[in-house]
Design a protein around this motif. Sequence first.
Motif, PDB file in Angstrom:
ATOM      1  N   PRO A  23      85.905 -43.604 -40.832  1.00 40.24           N
ATOM      2  CA  PRO A  23      86.368 -43.505 -39.439  1.00 40.24           C
ATOM      3  C   PRO A  23      87.836 -43.885 -39.273  1.00 40.24           C
ATOM      4  O   PRO A  23      88.529 -43.351 -38.412  1.00 40.24           O
ATOM      5  N   PHE A  24      88.302 -44.810 -40.126  1.00 37.65           N
ATOM      6  CA  PHE A  24      89.710 -45.213 -40.058  1.00 37.65           C
ATOM      7  C   PHE A  24      90.632 -44.029 -40.335  1.00 37.65           C
ATOM      8  O   PHE A  24      91.535 -43.721 -39.558  1.00 37.65           O
ATOM      9  N   THR A  25      90.399 -43.341 -41.454  1.00 41.05           N
ATOM     10  CA  THR A  25      91.255 -42.197 -41.798  1.00 41.05           C
ATOM     11  C   THR A  25      91.011 -41.015 -40.864  1.00 41.05           C
ATOM     12  O   THR A  25      91.929 -40.239 -40.591  1.00 41.05           O
ATOM     13  N   ALA A  26      89.759 -40.871 -40.378  1.00 39.13           N
ATOM     14  CA  ALA A  26      89.452 -39.783 -39.451  1.00 39.13           C
ATOM     15  C   ALA A  26      90.243 -39.935 -38.155  1.00 39.13           C
ATOM     16  O   ALA A  26      90.595 -38.957 -37.505  1.00 39.13           O
ATOM     17  N   MET A  27      90.533 -41.190 -37.781  1.00 39.45           N
ATOM     18  CA  MET A  27      91.357 -41.447 -36.601  1.00 39.45           C
ATOM     19  C   MET A  27      92.840 -41.428 -36.942  1.00 39.45           C
ATOM     20  O   MET A  27      93.664 -40.868 -36.209  1.00 39.45           O
ATOM     21  N   PRO A  63      93.461 -31.036 -36.158  1.00 35.52           N
ATOM     22  CA  PRO A  63      92.999 -32.421 -36.295  1.00 35.52           C
ATOM     23  C   PRO A  63      91.651 -32.539 -36.999  1.00 35.52           C
ATOM     24  O   PRO A  63      91.415 -33.495 -37.745  1.00 35.52           O
ATOM     25  N   VAL A  64      90.763 -31.573 -36.772  1.00 37.41           N
ATOM     26  CA  VAL A  64      89.459 -31.586 -37.437  1.00 37.41           C
ATOM     27  C   VAL A  64      89.629 -31.328 -38.930  1.00 37.41           C
ATOM     28  O   VAL A  64      88.968 -31.957 -39.767  1.00 37.41           O
ATOM     29  N   VAL A  65      90.530 -30.410 -39.273  1.00 35.55           N
ATOM     30  CA  VAL A  65      90.824 -30.114 -40.684  1.00 35.55           C
ATOM     31  C   VAL A  65      91.376 -31.356 -41.377  1.00 35.55           C
ATOM     32  O   VAL A  65      90.963 -31.708 -42.486  1.00 35.55           O
ATOM     33  N   HIS A  66      92.297 -32.038 -40.714  1.00 37.04           N
ATOM     34  CA  HIS A  66      92.898 -33.254 -41.283  1.00 37.04           C
ATOM     35  C   HIS A  66      91.854 -34.363 -41.449  1.00 37.04           C
ATOM     36  O   HIS A  66      91.858 -35.092 -42.450  1.00 37.04           O
ATOM     37  N   SER A  67      90.948 -34.477 -40.477  1.00 40.43           N
ATOM     38  CA  SER A  67      89.890 -35.488 -40.567  1.00 40.43           C
ATOM     39  C   SER A  67      88.946 -35.193 -41.726  1.00 40.43           C
ATOM     40  O   SER A  67      88.561 -36.096 -42.473  1.00 40.43           O
ATOM     41  N   ALA A  86      88.728 -37.122 -49.290  1.00 37.61           N
ATOM     42  CA  ALA A  86      89.644 -37.898 -50.132  1.00 37.61           C
ATOM     43  C   ALA A  86      89.226 -39.367 -50.190  1.00 37.61           C
ATOM     44  O   ALA A  86      89.313 -40.008 -51.246  1.00 37.61           O
ATOM     45  N   GLU A  87      88.766 -39.913 -49.060  1.00 35.57           N
ATOM     46  CA  GLU A  87      88.340 -41.315 -49.022  1.00 35.57           C
ATOM     47  C   GLU A  87      87.114 -41.565 -49.888  1.00 35.57           C
ATOM     48  O   GLU A  87      87.013 -42.595 -50.553  1.00 35.57           O
TER      49      GLU A  87
END
Length: 339
Positions: A183-187, A105-109, A115-116
């Motif tokens: 924060p939106f994409t991080a979640m 999940p940290v890698v994906h965030s 990317a954002e």
Amino acid sequence: MSNTHYDVLLAGAFAAFTVDLLVYPLDTLKTRFQSPQYNKIYFDASKNAINKEVLFRGLYQGIGSVILITIPSSGAFFTTYEGVKSLLGNVNPTCGGGSLLVPEPVVHSAASAVAELVSCFILTPAEVLKQNAQMFRQSSNSAQMGRANLFQQSSVTLEALKHFKKPTQLWRGYGALAARNLPFTAMQFPLYEHLKIKLKSRREKQSKSTGSLMETAVITAVSAGSAGSLAAVITTPIDVVKTRIMLSAAGEGSAANAPKEVNEAKGIGQSLTFLARRNGGVKKSGFEVAQEVFAEAGMKGLFRGAILRAVWTALGSGLYLGVYESGKMWLGHRHEGDI
């Protein structure tokens, strides 16, 4: 199945184009609800009710800039996201028991955050133009013409562009857009990736998995829509601040653009009345804007449009990532000669 960078770019671009056409009206409604002009234009205090005739008029206004910019922006996002996710995954060491040192999940965030930042830089000018165009007011006749051909409403974008004196004004709100999207994409993305894996695993355990394009699209859409709607509600206050900053962008740089009453004129060129709030050339920080909103309407003002944004995001994210994943899968199989 393998995918090239071209596959990722093409799938992302097609997904963005599809979603923009289908859910754009909901985005326009959200912008109008969050606008500082909401109570003056879209709410009839004498009847204590929403002025539906005005609120639902010209829902595709400003779509021209979005269609032009969202394709490279989305392509850049997914290319960066997939690349960073792959890179971080390859260098992520394992600990005892075979577990990863850095949780997925940290890698994906982290991948979605990088990317954002890239995507937002490309998208900001179109977002600023779009939201200002969404606040133009049309006469009934021009609105009917616009509904007959939504691409006629690109003229609204050009009309909005005239109010920007300097190119740098188009990037006003980059920080607010990034502050909302990070924060939106991080979640969203860690939860999306988790739900997608769980749903696939469940289908496999029940021996119902077919691996088809349709199954991939549905699983992705449900996972992305659920994760996106939750993240959308939580980040609504930042979205309200971003909307107001972008609506004020065209008025910066000149005191002549201070707030004033406007009259609705006739004719295709004059019937578009610019109604975005003007700040007399004074830039305000996101914190200052948030304070203003809170002073006006309290927490309710900061969460205005939250339900609409949740619905819009659920539909948009579901379609967006559903089309992206199934498109990427189709292109990958095509390279391998499976279809």
